[in-house]
Design a protein around this motif. Structure first.
Motif, short mmCIF file in Angstrom:
data_model
loop_
_atom_site.label_atom_id
_atom_site.label_comp_id
_atom_site.label_asym_id
_atom_site.label_seq_id
_atom_site.Cartn_x
_atom_site.Cartn_y
_atom_site.Cartn_z
N LYS A 112 34.25 46.06 5.62
CA LYS A 112 33.51 46.63 4.49
C LYS A 112 33.40 45.64 3.34
CE LYS A 112 33.78 51.53 5.36
NZ LYS A 112 32.38 51.81 5.05
N TYR A 119 23.38 50.15 3.83
CA TYR A 119 24.75 50.68 3.85
C TYR A 119 25.38 50.45 5.22
CZ TYR A 119 24.59 53.17 -0.59
OH TYR A 119 24.53 53.48 -1.93
N ASP A 120 26.68 50.23 5.21
CA ASP A 120 27.41 50.21 6.47
C ASP A 120 27.72 51.66 6.86
OD1 ASP A 120 29.56 51.03 4.86
OD2 ASP A 120 30.55 49.09 4.91
N THR A 121 28.52 51.85 7.90
CA THR A 121 28.95 53.18 8.30
C THR A 121 30.48 53.18 8.37
OG1 THR A 121 28.98 52.77 10.69
CG2 THR A 121 26.87 53.43 9.71
N SER A 134 21.45 53.23 6.77
CA SER A 134 22.78 52.90 7.27
C SER A 134 22.67 52.18 8.61
CB SER A 134 23.66 54.14 7.38
OG SER A 134 23.05 55.14 8.15
N LYS A 153 18.45 50.64 -0.11
CA LYS A 153 19.70 49.88 -0.05
C LYS A 153 20.26 49.95 1.35
CE LYS A 153 19.80 49.13 -4.51
NZ LYS A 153 19.04 48.00 -4.93
N GLU A 198 18.94 59.24 3.46
CA GLU A 198 19.49 58.10 4.18
C GLU A 198 18.98 58.11 5.62
OE1 GLU A 198 23.88 56.69 5.82
OE2 GLU A 198 23.74 57.70 3.88
N ARG A 246 18.42 55.04 1.23
CA ARG A 246 19.50 54.32 1.90
C ARG A 246 19.17 54.17 3.38
NH1 ARG A 246 24.98 56.97 -0.52
NH2 ARG A 246 25.71 56.42 1.55
N GLN A 249 25.94 47.86 0.76
CA GLN A 249 26.75 48.89 0.11
C GLN A 249 27.65 49.53 1.14
OE1 GLN A 249 26.23 49.45 -3.30
NE2 GLN A 249 24.86 47.69 -3.09
N ASN A 250 28.75 50.09 0.67
CA ASN A 250 29.67 50.78 1.58
C ASN A 250 29.44 52.28 1.58
OD1 ASN A 250 32.19 48.53 0.46
ND2 ASN A 250 31.08 48.40 2.37
N HIS A 251 29.34 52.81 2.78
CA HIS A 251 29.31 54.25 2.98
C HIS A 251 30.74 54.72 2.73
CE1 HIS A 251 28.14 58.04 4.88
NE2 HIS A 251 26.90 57.58 4.95
N ARG A 298 29.91 44.07 1.56
CA ARG A 298 29.67 43.94 0.11
C ARG A 298 29.33 42.50 -0.24
NH1 ARG A 298 30.11 48.60 -3.23
NH2 ARG A 298 29.59 47.02 -4.75
#
Length: 196
Positions: free
Chosen positions: A32, A18-20, A177, A16, A155, A175, A41-43, A36
């Protein structure tokens, strides 16, 4: 749109995107939300909703203990700056706070070598951030994790871009990021013309 490009690149895998927490000041919620909307996905949103033990936290603690020892305080042999001890302290902190104990707050630790990963896996953190590792190292990290506890999430972070993300996803990490999703995403040139 940028997030969707990353998500599409890793679609064949179970990884997946993910942002940071690295966002534009004042724009965090919007950036954020955009991640989505793009399928990412959001960290963690801030320092309050997850514990991330970074290498500089451990180094700072070790430096502080050395200074204390030189001043006649706690000795250098104190194990409190080890990654395992840091994970245990984080878990104890969460358990001691009534508001956090049942919140599902996760404990994540950053490592930048397979030796460090081997050390922290015994403490079974919720997540391990694999910082700037090669694809070969990431594959080895996944195998090491699987031998200990497959529920520990891995991750990958660092060196992630559209040309590397699919190779990273193929290593089996859970994950990936990508700081660029928030701090480097370009705005679209959208114009709304009013005609009568």
């Amino acid at each position: 749109t940028l997030t969707r490009q990353y998500v599409d690149q890793v679609a064949p895998s179970h990884s997946k995107i993910y942002d940071t927490r690295k966002t534009t000041p004042g724009w965090r919620r919007l950036e954020k939300y955009a991640v989505r909307c793009g399928g990412g996905q959001n960290h963690r949103t801030g320092l309050f909703d997850a514990i991330l033990i970074k290498d500089n936290h451990l180094a700072s603690t070790a430096r502080q203990e050395t200074e204390n020892a030189e001043a006649g305080g706690v000795g250098k042999t104190s194990p409190s700056c080890t990654p395992v001890a840091a994970i245990e302290k984080a878990r104890a902190f969460i358990e001691a706070k009534d508001t956090l104990a049942n919140s599902g707050m996760v404990v994540q630790i950053e490592v930048d070598s397979l030796e460090q990963l081997s050390e922290v896996l015994v403490a079974t953190p919720d997540l391990v951030l694999l910082d700037n590792m090669s694809s070969d190292q990431l594959r080895q990290a996944v195998a090491m994790r699987d031998e200990v506890d497959a529920k520990i999430l891995l991750e990958a972070s660092g060196g992630v871009n559209l040309s590397t993300v699919s190779d990273i996803a193929e290593t089996g990490v859970d994950r990936i990021s990508v700081g660029a999703l928030t701090h480097s995403a370009r705005v679209l040139d959208v114009a709304l013309d009013w005609s009568m």
